[in-house]
Design a protein around this motif. Structure first.
Motif, PDB file in Angstrom:
ATOM      1  N   TRP A 117      31.971 113.379 131.882  1.00  0.00           N
ATOM      2  CA  TRP A 117      33.306 113.278 131.288  1.00  0.00           C
ATOM      3  C   TRP A 117      34.281 114.144 132.078  1.00  0.00           C
ATOM      4  O   TRP A 117      33.917 115.192 132.620  1.00  0.00           O
ATOM      5  CB  TRP A 117      33.282 113.732 129.840  1.00  0.00           C
ATOM      6  CG  TRP A 117      32.609 112.781 128.885  1.00  0.00           C
ATOM      7  CD1 TRP A 117      31.945 111.620 129.187  1.00  0.00           C
ATOM      8  CD2 TRP A 117      32.520 112.931 127.471  1.00  0.00           C
ATOM      9  NE1 TRP A 117      31.461 111.042 128.039  1.00  0.00           N
ATOM     10  CE2 TRP A 117      31.798 111.822 126.968  1.00  0.00           C
ATOM     11  CE3 TRP A 117      32.986 113.888 126.586  1.00  0.00           C
ATOM     12  CZ2 TRP A 117      31.535 111.648 125.622  1.00  0.00           C
ATOM     13  CZ3 TRP A 117      32.711 113.710 125.235  1.00  0.00           C
ATOM     14  CH2 TRP A 117      32.010 112.597 124.754  1.00  0.00           C
ATOM     15  N   THR A 118      35.535 113.719 132.115  1.00  0.00           N
ATOM     16  CA  THR A 118      36.566 114.474 132.831  1.00  0.00           C
ATOM     17  C   THR A 118      37.416 115.318 131.892  1.00  0.00           C
ATOM     18  O   THR A 118      38.146 116.196 132.349  1.00  0.00           O
ATOM     19  CB  THR A 118      37.485 113.533 133.624  1.00  0.00           C
ATOM     20  OG1 THR A 118      38.077 112.585 132.722  1.00  0.00           O
ATOM     21  CG2 THR A 118      36.698 112.804 134.716  1.00  0.00           C
ATOM     22  N   ASP A 119      37.331 115.024 130.611  1.00  0.00           N
ATOM     23  CA  ASP A 119      38.023 115.852 129.624  1.00  0.00           C
ATOM     24  C   ASP A 119      37.304 115.740 128.293  1.00  0.00           C
ATOM     25  O   ASP A 119      36.434 114.897 128.107  1.00  0.00           O
ATOM     26  CB  ASP A 119      39.506 115.487 129.478  1.00  0.00           C
ATOM     27  CG  ASP A 119      39.748 114.042 129.093  1.00  0.00           C
ATOM     28  OD1 ASP A 119      38.867 113.421 128.472  1.00  0.00           O
ATOM     29  OD2 ASP A 119      40.821 113.532 129.401  1.00  0.00           O
ATOM     30  N   SER A 140      40.375 125.153 124.317  1.00  0.00           N
ATOM     31  CA  SER A 140      41.174 123.943 124.127  1.00  0.00           C
ATOM     32  C   SER A 140      42.545 124.312 123.574  1.00  0.00           C
ATOM     33  O   SER A 140      42.713 125.354 122.943  1.00  0.00           O
ATOM     34  CB  SER A 140      40.462 122.980 123.172  1.00  0.00           C
ATOM     35  OG  SER A 140      39.303 122.456 123.772  1.00  0.00           O
ATOM     36  N   GLY A 161      42.290 119.755 123.162  1.00  0.00           N
ATOM     37  CA  GLY A 161      41.461 119.375 124.290  1.00  0.00           C
ATOM     38  C   GLY A 161      41.679 120.194 125.540  1.00  0.00           C
ATOM     39  O   GLY A 161      42.527 121.090 125.592  1.00  0.00           O
ATOM     40  N   GLN A 162      40.868 119.832 126.545  1.00  0.00           N
ATOM     41  CA  GLN A 162      40.947 120.451 127.865  1.00  0.00           C
ATOM     42  C   GLN A 162      40.208 119.579 128.871  1.00  0.00           C
ATOM     43  O   GLN A 162      39.390 118.735 128.502  1.00  0.00           O
ATOM     44  CB  GLN A 162      40.364 121.857 127.851  1.00  0.00           C
ATOM     45  CG  GLN A 162      38.879 121.933 127.555  1.00  0.00           C
ATOM     46  CD  GLN A 162      38.403 123.363 127.479  1.00  0.00           C
ATOM     47  OE1 GLN A 162      38.444 124.086 128.466  1.00  0.00           O
ATOM     48  NE2 GLN A 162      37.959 123.772 126.295  1.00  0.00           N
ATOM     49  N   SER A 163      40.491 119.814 130.122  1.00  0.00           N
ATOM     50  CA  SER A 163      39.832 119.073 131.198  1.00  0.00           C
ATOM     51  C   SER A 163      38.542 119.768 131.601  1.00  0.00           C
ATOM     52  O   SER A 163      38.347 120.962 131.339  1.00  0.00           O
ATOM     53  CB  SER A 163      40.759 118.986 132.414  1.00  0.00           C
ATOM     54  OG  SER A 163      40.908 120.272 133.005  1.00  0.00           O
ATOM     55  N   GLN A 165      37.871 120.485 134.583  1.00  0.00           N
ATOM     56  CA  GLN A 165      38.311 121.482 135.562  1.00  0.00           C
ATOM     57  C   GLN A 165      38.699 122.789 134.871  1.00  0.00           C
ATOM     58  O   GLN A 165      38.299 123.870 135.302  1.00  0.00           O
ATOM     59  CB  GLN A 165      39.483 120.930 136.372  1.00  0.00           C
ATOM     60  CG  GLN A 165      39.980 121.866 137.445  1.00  0.00           C
ATOM     61  CD  GLN A 165      41.112 121.243 138.264  1.00  0.00           C
ATOM     62  OE1 GLN A 165      41.498 120.096 138.061  1.00  0.00           O
ATOM     63  NE2 GLN A 165      41.643 122.013 139.181  1.00  0.00           N
ATOM     64  N   ASP A 166      39.461 122.687 133.788  1.00  0.00           N
ATOM     65  CA  ASP A 166      39.840 123.893 133.038  1.00  0.00           C
ATOM     66  C   ASP A 166      38.611 124.564 132.423  1.00  0.00           C
ATOM     67  O   ASP A 166      38.499 125.794 132.409  1.00  0.00           O
ATOM     68  CB  ASP A 166      40.858 123.557 131.942  1.00  0.00           C
ATOM     69  CG  ASP A 166      42.221 123.215 132.501  1.00  0.00           C
ATOM     70  OD1 ASP A 166      42.514 123.576 133.669  1.00  0.00           O
ATOM     71  OD2 ASP A 166      43.005 122.580 131.772  1.00  0.00           O
ATOM     72  N   TRP A 167      37.691 123.753 131.907  1.00  0.00           N
ATOM     73  CA  TRP A 167      36.466 124.297 131.307  1.00  0.00           C
ATOM     74  C   TRP A 167      35.675 125.112 132.330  1.00  0.00           C
ATOM     75  O   TRP A 167      35.248 126.226 132.066  1.00  0.00           O
ATOM     76  CB  TRP A 167      35.617 123.157 130.756  1.00  0.00           C
ATOM     77  CG  TRP A 167      34.296 123.577 130.190  1.00  0.00           C
ATOM     78  CD1 TRP A 167      33.072 123.409 130.751  1.00  0.00           C
ATOM     79  CD2 TRP A 167      34.069 124.234 128.939  1.00  0.00           C
ATOM     80  NE1 TRP A 167      32.086 123.903 129.932  1.00  0.00           N
ATOM     81  CE2 TRP A 167      32.677 124.423 128.804  1.00  0.00           C
ATOM     82  CE3 TRP A 167      34.903 124.684 127.898  1.00  0.00           C
ATOM     83  CZ2 TRP A 167      32.095 125.035 127.695  1.00  0.00           C
ATOM     84  CZ3 TRP A 167      34.327 125.283 126.803  1.00  0.00           C
ATOM     85  CH2 TRP A 167      32.944 125.458 126.703  1.00  0.00           C
TER      86      TRP A 167
END
Length: 174
Positions: A117-119, A140, A161-163, A165-167
């Motif tokens: 998953w991307t987000d 998130s 939510g979050q991406s 990448q951010d995670w």
């Protein structure tokens, strides 16, 4: 698995604890409300059946030490859902022990690393302050109101939510 928890696909043996959780009206008011045994079984069949249809769904969460079922946490994306969700619901006796952050972190790692998953989102009623706090601890942010598919379109919910990448860039494991 985490330090204290086992996350695995649900089994029929987990159903009595799930049904008991879903009878607690005050406790489940933000995840569809209290259910009879029959309606809880239908919801359980939906969660377990999604494993066959999608290759993923909510995990049963068990205490490693005791084997006690403490909740269901994990990926959720039924038809018409507003995004790729990791959601949660803990049994009343399991709240306040840090199980939510521990299991949700493992589930988010899994959806990004295994499912690609991307987000990730979390669909939360704005009155559900404990879930908002957990989403914020996970990193998130509140992305604003969203719409659930019928017949759940009557519920007021926000999408957090979050991406990926951010995670992965977050400063520390929470």
């Amino acid at each position: 698995m985490t330090e204290r928890l086992i996350l695995r696909p649900p089994t029929q043996d987990d159903f009595p604890a799930f049904a008991a959780m879903m009878r607690e009206a005050d406790h489940v008011k933000f995840i569809g409300g209290a259910l009879t045994q029959t309606m809880a079984w239908r919801q359980w069949a939906t969660i377990t059946g999604a494993w066959v249809l999608n290759g993923f769904s909510m995990f049963s969460v068990l205490e490693r030490e005791t084997g006690t079922w403490v909740g269901r946490i994990g990926p959720w994306m039924p038809h018409g859902w507003p995004g790729t969700e990791v959601g949660w619901g803990l049994a009343p006796a399991a709240t306040g022990k840090g199980y939510g952050i521990e299991a949700a972190t493992a589930a988010i790692d899994w959806v990004f690393d295994t499912l690609g998953w991307t987000d990730v989102i979390h669909v939360i009623n704005p009155a559900n302050k404990p879930s908002e706090a957990l989403a914020a601890r996970l990193g998130s942010t509140n992305l604003g109101p969203t719409q659930l598919p019928a017949p759940m379109d009557v519920y007021q919910v926000n999408k957090w939510g979050q991406s990926a990448q951010d995670w992965r860039a977050r400063p520390s494991k929470r």
